[in-house]
Motif scaffolding. Sequence first.
Motif, PDB file in Angstrom:
ATOM      1  N   UNK A  45      41.190  48.724  45.645  1.00 40.63           N
ATOM      2  CA  UNK A  45      41.792  49.105  44.363  1.00 40.63           C
ATOM      3  C   UNK A  45      43.096  49.865  44.587  1.00 40.63           C
ATOM      4  N   UNK A  46      43.145  50.637  45.652  1.00 40.11           N
ATOM      5  CA  UNK A  46      44.385  51.328  46.006  1.00 40.11           C
ATOM      6  C   UNK A  46      45.402  50.306  46.513  1.00 40.11           C
ATOM      7  N   UNK A  47      44.936  49.416  47.370  1.00 40.37           N
ATOM      8  CA  UNK A  47      45.821  48.412  47.961  1.00 40.37           C
ATOM      9  C   UNK A  47      46.451  47.528  46.882  1.00 40.37           C
ATOM     10  N   UNK A  48      45.672  47.164  45.885  1.00 43.72           N
ATOM     11  CA  UNK A  48      46.196  46.322  44.800  1.00 43.72           C
ATOM     12  C   UNK A  48      47.369  46.996  44.104  1.00 43.72           C
ATOM     13  N   UNK A  49      47.251  48.285  43.875  1.00 43.50           N
ATOM     14  CA  UNK A  49      48.318  49.021  43.183  1.00 43.50           C
ATOM     15  C   UNK A  49      49.530  49.187  44.099  1.00 43.50           C
ATOM     16  N   UNK A  50      49.286  49.536  45.348  1.00 40.01           N
ATOM     17  CA  UNK A  50      50.388  49.758  46.294  1.00 40.01           C
ATOM     18  C   UNK A  50      51.183  48.467  46.516  1.00 40.01           C
ATOM     19  N   UNK A  51      50.505  47.336  46.535  1.00 37.02           N
ATOM     20  CA  UNK A  51      51.219  46.071  46.758  1.00 37.02           C
ATOM     21  C   UNK A  51      51.896  45.557  45.490  1.00 37.02           C
ATOM     22  N   UNK A  52      51.509  46.075  44.331  1.00 36.13           N
ATOM     23  CA  UNK A  52      52.112  45.606  43.079  1.00 36.13           C
ATOM     24  C   UNK A  52      53.456  46.282  42.818  1.00 36.13           C
ATOM     25  N   UNK A  53      53.531  47.582  43.057  1.00 33.06           N
ATOM     26  CA  UNK A  53      54.736  48.333  42.709  1.00 33.06           C
ATOM     27  C   UNK A  53      55.672  48.467  43.911  1.00 33.06           C
ATOM     28  N   UNK A  54      56.945  48.131  43.689  1.00 35.10           N
ATOM     29  CA  UNK A  54      57.901  48.179  44.806  1.00 35.10           C
ATOM     30  C   UNK A  54      58.247  49.609  45.212  1.00 35.10           C
ATOM     31  N   UNK A  55      57.881  50.601  44.394  1.00 36.90           N
ATOM     32  CA  UNK A  55      58.222  51.982  44.796  1.00 36.90           C
ATOM     33  C   UNK A  55      57.267  52.531  45.851  1.00 36.90           C
ATOM     34  N   UNK A  56      56.221  51.785  46.148  1.00 40.63           N
ATOM     35  CA  UNK A  56      55.323  52.194  47.236  1.00 40.63           C
ATOM     36  C   UNK A  56      55.643  51.370  48.479  1.00 40.63           C
ATOM     37  N   UNK A  57      55.742  52.059  49.605  1.00 43.57           N
ATOM     38  CA  UNK A  57      56.112  51.398  50.863  1.00 43.57           C
ATOM     39  C   UNK A  57      54.915  51.347  51.798  1.00 43.57           C
ATOM     40  N   UNK A  58      54.712  50.179  52.396  1.00 46.05           N
ATOM     41  CA  UNK A  58      53.570  50.004  53.304  1.00 46.05           C
ATOM     42  C   UNK A  58      53.991  49.997  54.770  1.00 46.05           C
ATOM     43  N   UNK A  59      55.244  50.290  55.013  1.00 49.52           N
ATOM     44  CA  UNK A  59      55.710  50.438  56.393  1.00 49.52           C
ATOM     45  C   UNK A  59      56.820  51.490  56.399  1.00 49.52           C
ATOM     46  N   UNK A  60      57.125  52.043  57.576  1.00 48.97           N
ATOM     47  CA  UNK A  60      58.161  53.088  57.615  1.00 48.97           C
ATOM     48  C   UNK A  60      59.469  52.586  57.005  1.00 48.97           C
ATOM     49  N   UNK A  61      60.136  53.465  56.309  1.00 49.09           N
ATOM     50  CA  UNK A  61      61.387  53.098  55.650  1.00 49.09           C
ATOM     51  C   UNK A  61      62.525  53.954  56.196  1.00 49.09           C
ATOM     52  N   UNK A  62      63.743  53.519  55.889  1.00 47.14           N
ATOM     53  CA  UNK A  62      64.919  54.254  56.328  1.00 47.14           C
ATOM     54  C   UNK A  62      65.045  55.557  55.557  1.00 47.14           C
TER      55      UNK A  62
END
Length: 163
Positions: free
Chosen positions: A58-75
């Motif tokens: 349920x967390x993963x579904x939300x994190x993958x839906x919204x582009x403001x959440x990052x699933x890998x390190x960002x700049x």
Amino acid sequence: MSEELMARIHELLGRYPAGKKKSALLPVLHAVQDAHDNWLSPELMAKVAGILEIKPVEVYEVVTFYTMFNRKPVAKYMFEFCRTACCNLRGGEDLLDYTCRKLGVRQGEITPDGMFGVVGVECLGACGYGPALQLGDNYYENLSEEKIDTLIEDCKQGKINLY
Ligand code: FES
């Protein structure tokens, strides 16, 4: 999760009725991401699920839906270009490509020093002022190549407050 972060999470949970912890999912994810270099590892997502007493998926579904959440390190400086119609009609896609060329990255990549990254995101809600991009909590609008050049230079000189 630090003590400070857990206190923040409990404060967020207190805004919702008892038994409705799941309702706090979005603000909790933002708080956790903010406290972890702006990205959410699978372990962090699992911890959030545990705290909210929901399934990890349920967390993963939300994190993958919204582009403001990052699933890998960002700049440090993520240039998030609106890639939706109004901005594109005013050259948003061309400016995204220009920025990629200038920084030597492709869309979705970050520079080797971890300083800059470029991504396309959905409408930022600044449609009347496009092309627009988001950098941290700030919006930059009516963009041009010159404005991009200045923005990159300001980032390099540490003049930009992200949050
Ligand atoms: S279309 Fe770009 S901000 Fe809405």
